[in-house]
Design an enzyme around this catalytic site. Sequence first.
Site, mmCIF file in Angstrom:
data_model
loop_
_atom_site.group_PDB
_atom_site.id
_atom_site.type_symbol
_atom_site.label_atom_id
_atom_site.label_comp_id
_atom_site.label_asym_id
_atom_site.label_seq_id
_atom_site.Cartn_x
_atom_site.Cartn_y
_atom_site.Cartn_z
ATOM 1 N N GLU A 1 0.850 -1.192 0.000
ATOM 2 C CA GLU A 1 0.000 0.000 0.000
ATOM 3 C C GLU A 1 0.881 1.237 0.000
ATOM 4 O OE1 GLU A 1 -0.959 -2.244 2.660
ATOM 5 O OE2 GLU A 1 -2.647 -3.060 1.525
ATOM 6 N N TYR B 1 7.877 2.002 -7.548
ATOM 7 C CA TYR B 1 7.143 0.740 -7.674
ATOM 8 C C TYR B 1 6.707 0.491 -9.127
ATOM 9 C CZ TYR B 1 6.883 1.105 -2.571
ATOM 10 O OH TYR B 1 7.200 1.221 -1.239
HETATM 11 C C1 LIG Z 1 10.675 5.777 -1.756
HETATM 12 C C2 LIG Z 1 12.155 5.539 -1.382
HETATM 13 C C3 LIG Z 1 12.289 4.193 -0.693
HETATM 14 C C4 LIG Z 1 12.995 5.560 -2.671
HETATM 15 O O1 LIG Z 1 14.329 5.242 -2.314
HETATM 16 P P1 LIG Z 1 15.562 5.773 -3.192
HETATM 17 O O2 LIG Z 1 16.776 5.076 -2.740
HETATM 18 O O3 LIG Z 1 15.566 7.246 -3.181
HETATM 19 O O4 LIG Z 1 15.092 5.260 -4.632
HETATM 20 P P2 LIG Z 1 15.998 5.030 -5.917
HETATM 21 O O5 LIG Z 1 17.200 5.901 -5.903
HETATM 22 O O6 LIG Z 1 16.194 3.568 -6.076
HETATM 23 O O7 LIG Z 1 14.997 5.586 -7.045
HETATM 24 C C5 LIG Z 1 14.280 4.726 -7.876
HETATM 25 C C6 LIG Z 1 13.238 5.511 -8.664
HETATM 26 O O8 LIG Z 1 12.219 5.978 -7.801
HETATM 27 C C7 LIG Z 1 11.774 7.288 -8.246
HETATM 28 N N1 LIG Z 1 12.176 8.299 -7.249
HETATM 29 C C8 LIG Z 1 12.784 8.050 -6.062
HETATM 30 N N2 LIG Z 1 12.982 9.225 -5.415
HETATM 31 C C9 LIG Z 1 12.491 10.207 -6.205
HETATM 32 C C10 LIG Z 1 12.390 11.623 -6.074
HETATM 33 N N3 LIG Z 1 12.877 12.256 -4.997
HETATM 34 N N4 LIG Z 1 11.831 12.318 -7.070
HETATM 35 C C11 LIG Z 1 11.347 11.683 -8.164
HETATM 36 N N5 LIG Z 1 11.418 10.338 -8.356
HETATM 37 C C12 LIG Z 1 11.966 9.624 -7.384
HETATM 38 C C13 LIG Z 1 12.491 7.525 -9.564
HETATM 39 O O9 LIG Z 1 11.712 6.934 -10.592
HETATM 40 C C14 LIG Z 1 13.783 6.754 -9.338
HETATM 41 O O10 LIG Z 1 14.446 6.394 -10.509
HETATM 42 P P3 LIG Z 1 15.526 7.425 -11.146
HETATM 43 O O11 LIG Z 1 16.423 7.871 -10.029
HETATM 44 O O12 LIG Z 1 16.226 6.608 -12.182
HETATM 45 O O13 LIG Z 1 14.705 8.544 -11.712
HETATM 46 C C15 LIG Z 1 12.679 6.699 -0.491
HETATM 47 O O14 LIG Z 1 12.374 7.923 -1.117
HETATM 48 C C16 LIG Z 1 12.129 6.666 0.901
HETATM 49 O O15 LIG Z 1 12.605 5.938 1.753
HETATM 50 N N6 LIG Z 1 11.103 7.496 1.176
HETATM 51 C C17 LIG Z 1 10.548 7.608 2.519
HETATM 52 C C18 LIG Z 1 9.842 6.358 2.950
HETATM 53 C C19 LIG Z 1 8.775 5.941 1.973
HETATM 54 O O16 LIG Z 1 8.004 6.754 1.487
HETATM 55 N N7 LIG Z 1 8.726 4.618 1.688
HETATM 56 C C20 LIG Z 1 7.714 4.043 0.816
HETATM 57 C C21 LIG Z 1 6.470 3.811 1.583
HETATM 58 S S1 LIG Z 1 5.190 3.080 0.569
#
Ligand SMILES: CC(C)(COP(=O)(O)OP(=O)(O)OC[C@H]1O[C@@H](n2cnc3c(N)ncnc32)[C@H](O)[C@@H]1OP(=O)(O)O)[C@@H](O)C(=O)NCCC(=O)NCCS
Length: 159
Positions: free
Chosen positions: A111, A123
């Site tokens: 979710e 995702y």
């Molecule tokens: C969501 C989360 C896990 C992503 O982790 P991350 O290490 O930054 O992700 P990645 O570097 O692997 O990014 C993968 C893709 O996600 C998307 N993405 C991640 N962060 C983004 C941002 N700040 N802005 C836009 N797209 C983003 C992009 O499509 C990205 O691919 P790209 O870098 O080639 O464009 C991180 O932002 C996080 O921990 N957020 C807070 C907790 C949370 O919301 N968890 C999910 C709950 S459902």
Amino acid sequence: MVAILKEDAPAVRAMRLDDLARVVELETECYEFPWTFGIFRDCLRAGYECWVLATSSEVIGYGVLSVAASEAHLLNVCIGRAHQRGGHGSRLVRRMIDLARWHHAARLFLEVRPSNTHAIALYDRIGFNEIGRRPNYYPAKRGREDAIVMAMELNLPQD
Ligand SMILES: CC(C)(COP(=O)(O)OP(=O)(O)OC[C@H]1O[C@@H](n2cnc3c(N)ncnc32)[C@H](O)[C@@H]1OP(=O)(O)O)[C@@H](O)C(=O)NCCC(=O)NCCS
């Protein structure tokens, strides 16, 4: 000779009880409505798949997965703010998918808040599809927020 000390690359390992203070620190930094220490402890006690992404000096992220019968549920995935956008979130989610497959789950659910566009983008990119919504699922600053339910079929042949 000058020694250059470089931070080692983070590796995925099982979460331990003594990681929880740091895990809760990251959780509180990243979520408006964070899980508590007790929730993480209960996940460990319940035998959920709880993993961290850690260098030799610190935990930078974590993921929690539950598996029951043929269904797996990605309950939490988080990368600390200082380490976001470096591919760690994608790596951790892929590891959780591997774990779900290892448990012979046929489908993986999660979710996500509609407002969490970064997570939704991640995702989508990994291959989850939106399959529905749960109205008023999350607490929000003003009332409640729906959840988008996403799923991935795990029995399909891999690329
Ligand atoms: C969501 C989360 C896990 C992503 O982790 P991350 O290490 O930054 O992700 P990645 O570097 O692997 O990014 C993968 C893709 O996600 C998307 N993405 C991640 N962060 C983004 C941002 N700040 N802005 C836009 N797209 C983003 C992009 O499509 C990205 O691919 P790209 O870098 O080639 O464009 C991180 O932002 C996080 O921990 N957020 C807070 C907790 C949370 O919301 N968890 C999910 C709950 S459902």
